[in-house]
Design a protein around this motif. Structure first.
Motif, PDB file in Angstrom:
ATOM      1  N   ARG A 133      16.182  -9.017   0.139  1.00  0.00           N
ATOM      2  CA  ARG A 133      17.226  -8.463   1.066  1.00  0.00           C
ATOM      3  C   ARG A 133      18.826  -9.038   1.009  1.00  0.00           C
ATOM      4  N   PRO A 134      19.920  -8.418   0.597  1.00  0.00           N
ATOM      5  CA  PRO A 134      20.961  -8.970   0.383  1.00  0.00           C
ATOM      6  C   PRO A 134      21.353 -10.031   1.305  1.00  0.00           C
ATOM      7  N   ASP A 135      21.180  -9.811   2.775  1.00  0.00           N
ATOM      8  CA  ASP A 135      21.538 -10.611   3.590  1.00  0.00           C
ATOM      9  C   ASP A 135      20.926 -11.984   3.768  1.00  0.00           C
ATOM     10  N   ARG A 136      19.630 -11.898   2.963  1.00  0.00           N
ATOM     11  CA  ARG A 136      18.688 -13.041   3.074  1.00  0.00           C
ATOM     12  C   ARG A 136      18.799 -13.855   1.773  1.00  0.00           C
TER      13      ARG A 136
ATOM     14  N   GLU B  53       6.877 -10.872   3.927  1.00  0.00           N
ATOM     15  CA  GLU B  53       7.543 -10.510   5.404  1.00  0.00           C
ATOM     16  C   GLU B  53       7.681 -11.419   6.393  1.00  0.00           C
ATOM     17  N   ALA B  54       8.394 -11.604   7.300  1.00  0.00           N
ATOM     18  CA  ALA B  54       8.337 -12.539   8.283  1.00  0.00           C
ATOM     19  C   ALA B  54       8.556 -11.466   9.716  1.00  0.00           C
ATOM     20  N   ALA B  55       7.667 -11.828  10.520  1.00  0.00           N
ATOM     21  CA  ALA B  55       7.664 -11.313  11.813  1.00  0.00           C
ATOM     22  C   ALA B  55       7.410  -9.747  11.511  1.00  0.00           C
ATOM     23  N   GLY B  56       6.526  -9.466  10.345  1.00  0.00           N
ATOM     24  CA  GLY B  56       6.354  -7.796  10.415  1.00  0.00           C
ATOM     25  C   GLY B  56       7.557  -7.246   9.700  1.00  0.00           C
ATOM     26  N   GLU B  57       8.716  -8.131   9.450  1.00  0.00           N
ATOM     27  CA  GLU B  57       9.841  -7.351   8.570  1.00  0.00           C
ATOM     28  C   GLU B  57       9.815  -7.605   7.152  1.00  0.00           C
ATOM     29  N   LEU B  58       9.734  -6.708   6.403  1.00  0.00           N
ATOM     30  CA  LEU B  58       9.921  -6.729   5.023  1.00  0.00           C
ATOM     31  C   LEU B  58      11.406  -7.469   4.564  1.00  0.00           C
ATOM     32  N   LEU B  59      10.998  -8.565   3.812  1.00  0.00           N
ATOM     33  CA  LEU B  59      12.397  -9.404   3.453  1.00  0.00           C
ATOM     34  C   LEU B  59      12.476  -9.348   1.773  1.00  0.00           C
ATOM     35  N   ALA B  60      11.364  -9.105   1.021  1.00  0.00           N
ATOM     36  CA  ALA B  60      11.304  -9.399  -0.397  1.00  0.00           C
ATOM     37  C   ALA B  60      10.116  -8.770  -0.882  1.00  0.00           C
TER      38      ALA B  60
ATOM     39  N   GLY C 207       0.879  -1.190   0.121  1.00  0.00           N
ATOM     40  CA  GLY C 207       0.018  -0.042   0.079  1.00  0.00           C
ATOM     41  C   GLY C 207       1.059   1.337  -0.090  1.00  0.00           C
ATOM     42  N   PRO C 208       0.249   2.358  -0.046  1.00  0.00           N
ATOM     43  CA  PRO C 208       1.198   3.565  -0.185  1.00  0.00           C
ATOM     44  C   PRO C 208       2.060   3.798   0.953  1.00  0.00           C
ATOM     45  N   ALA C 209       1.615   3.166   2.176  1.00  0.00           N
ATOM     46  CA  ALA C 209       2.480   3.585   3.265  1.00  0.00           C
ATOM     47  C   ALA C 209       3.989   2.761   3.185  1.00  0.00           C
ATOM     48  N   ASP C 210       3.913   1.729   2.443  1.00  0.00           N
ATOM     49  CA  ASP C 210       5.177   0.923   2.119  1.00  0.00           C
ATOM     50  C   ASP C 210       6.123   1.447   1.151  1.00  0.00           C
ATOM     51  N   VAL C 211       5.810   2.490   0.547  1.00  0.00           N
ATOM     52  CA  VAL C 211       6.677   3.215  -0.460  1.00  0.00           C
ATOM     53  C   VAL C 211       8.126   3.198   0.052  1.00  0.00           C
ATOM     54  N   PRO C 212       8.432   3.855   1.048  1.00  0.00           N
ATOM     55  CA  PRO C 212       9.696   4.180   1.414  1.00  0.00           C
ATOM     56  C   PRO C 212      10.455   2.880   1.811  1.00  0.00           C
ATOM     57  N   ALA C 213       9.928   1.984   2.647  1.00  0.00           N
ATOM     58  CA  ALA C 213      10.535   0.768   2.754  1.00  0.00           C
ATOM     59  C   ALA C 213      10.922   0.016   1.381  1.00  0.00           C
ATOM     60  N   LEU C 214       9.826  -0.038   0.386  1.00  0.00           N
ATOM     61  CA  LEU C 214      10.052  -1.131  -0.802  1.00  0.00           C
ATOM     62  C   LEU C 214      11.160  -0.232  -1.808  1.00  0.00           C
ATOM     63  N   VAL C 215      11.303   1.210  -1.718  1.00  0.00           N
ATOM     64  CA  VAL C 215      12.371   1.841  -2.413  1.00  0.00           C
ATOM     65  C   VAL C 215      13.828   1.510  -1.644  1.00  0.00           C
ATOM     66  N   ALA C 216      13.610   1.397  -0.342  1.00  0.00           N
ATOM     67  CA  ALA C 216      15.164   1.093   0.206  1.00  0.00           C
ATOM     68  C   ALA C 216      15.502  -0.526  -0.026  1.00  0.00           C
ATOM     69  N   LEU C 217      14.330  -1.216  -0.069  1.00  0.00           N
ATOM     70  CA  LEU C 217      14.868  -2.706  -0.421  1.00  0.00           C
ATOM     71  C   LEU C 217      15.402  -2.786  -1.658  1.00  0.00           C
ATOM     72  N   VAL C 218      14.479  -2.279  -2.732  1.00  0.00           N
ATOM     73  CA  VAL C 218      14.969  -2.314  -4.199  1.00  0.00           C
ATOM     74  C   VAL C 218      16.447  -1.828  -4.413  1.00  0.00           C
ATOM     75  N   GLU C 219      16.428  -0.866  -3.851  1.00  0.00           N
ATOM     76  CA  GLU C 219      17.846   0.063  -3.992  1.00  0.00           C
ATOM     77  C   GLU C 219      19.050  -1.058  -3.279  1.00  0.00           C
TER      78      GLU C 219
END
Length: 180
Positions: free
Chosen positions: A96-99, A70-77, A14-26
């Motif tokens: 996420r690179p570490d995953r 997500e796992a435990a509320g954490e965005l992984l992919a 949803g719209p609230a996820d945009v900042p986390a998505l951009v950070a994940l993709v980058e």
């Protein structure tokens, strides 16, 4: 002592996820942080992979779903699915690179294929991959995708897609039949 991995859950962004998505993709594709994983494009492209405006636009489209893992509320992919008639386009796939390397990407890809078939009745999933990414193309081939031989040019001069570090980049189309 073995640690338990929290259960993976999927939901549309949803719209609230945009900042986390951009950070994940980058983090998955650009800069030194991306080199922790194996999906980095840092040797091929500089600059950004996406931005908040582009991600927000994708989330708002009626024919598109950005799927979060997500796992435990954490965005992984995440990944993007776009309805295109009898097929669905798969893109913006980021782990996420570490995953990376532990099966998370495979789980997301399988969920994306199910979602495309169930949501839109898609008969196939298609994608484009930078042709020079033979390791990534081989990963998709092992998951049932086939190389079509169709190529499209990289959008040189459009920095919103990145700044190429070499002059010979192109995209190759891959497809896979799916069913609900």
């Amino acid at each position: 002592m073995a640690s338990e991995t929290p259960e993976l859950t999927f939901r549309p962004a949803g719209p609230a996820d945009v900042p986390a998505l951009v950070a994940l993709v980058e983090s998955a594709y650009r800069g030194d942080a991306s080199r922790v994983g194996w999906t980095t494009e840092a040797d091929l492209l500089d600059g950004q992979r996406t931005d908040a405006e582009a991600v927000a636009e994708q989330i708002a489209r009626a024919d598109t779903v950005v799927l979060l893992a997500e796992a435990a509320g954490e965005l992984l992919a995440c990944c993007l699915l776009e309805h295109r008639g009898d097929s669905a386009y798969f893109g913006m796939f980021s782990v996420r690179p570490d995953r990376q390397g532990g099966g998370l990407g495979r789980a997301v890809l399988e969920q994306a294929e199910r979602t495309a078939a169930e949501r839109w009745g898609a008969a196939e999933v298609e994608m484009t991959v930078i042709g020079q990414r033979e390791d990534l193309i081989a990963w998709y081939v092992r998951r049932g995708y086939r190389r079509t031989g169709l190529r499209s040019p990289f959008p040189y001069g459009e920095e919103r897609f990145g700044v190429p570090r070499r002059p010979d980049l192109y995209f190759e189309k891959l497809v896979k039949a799916v069913s609900a």
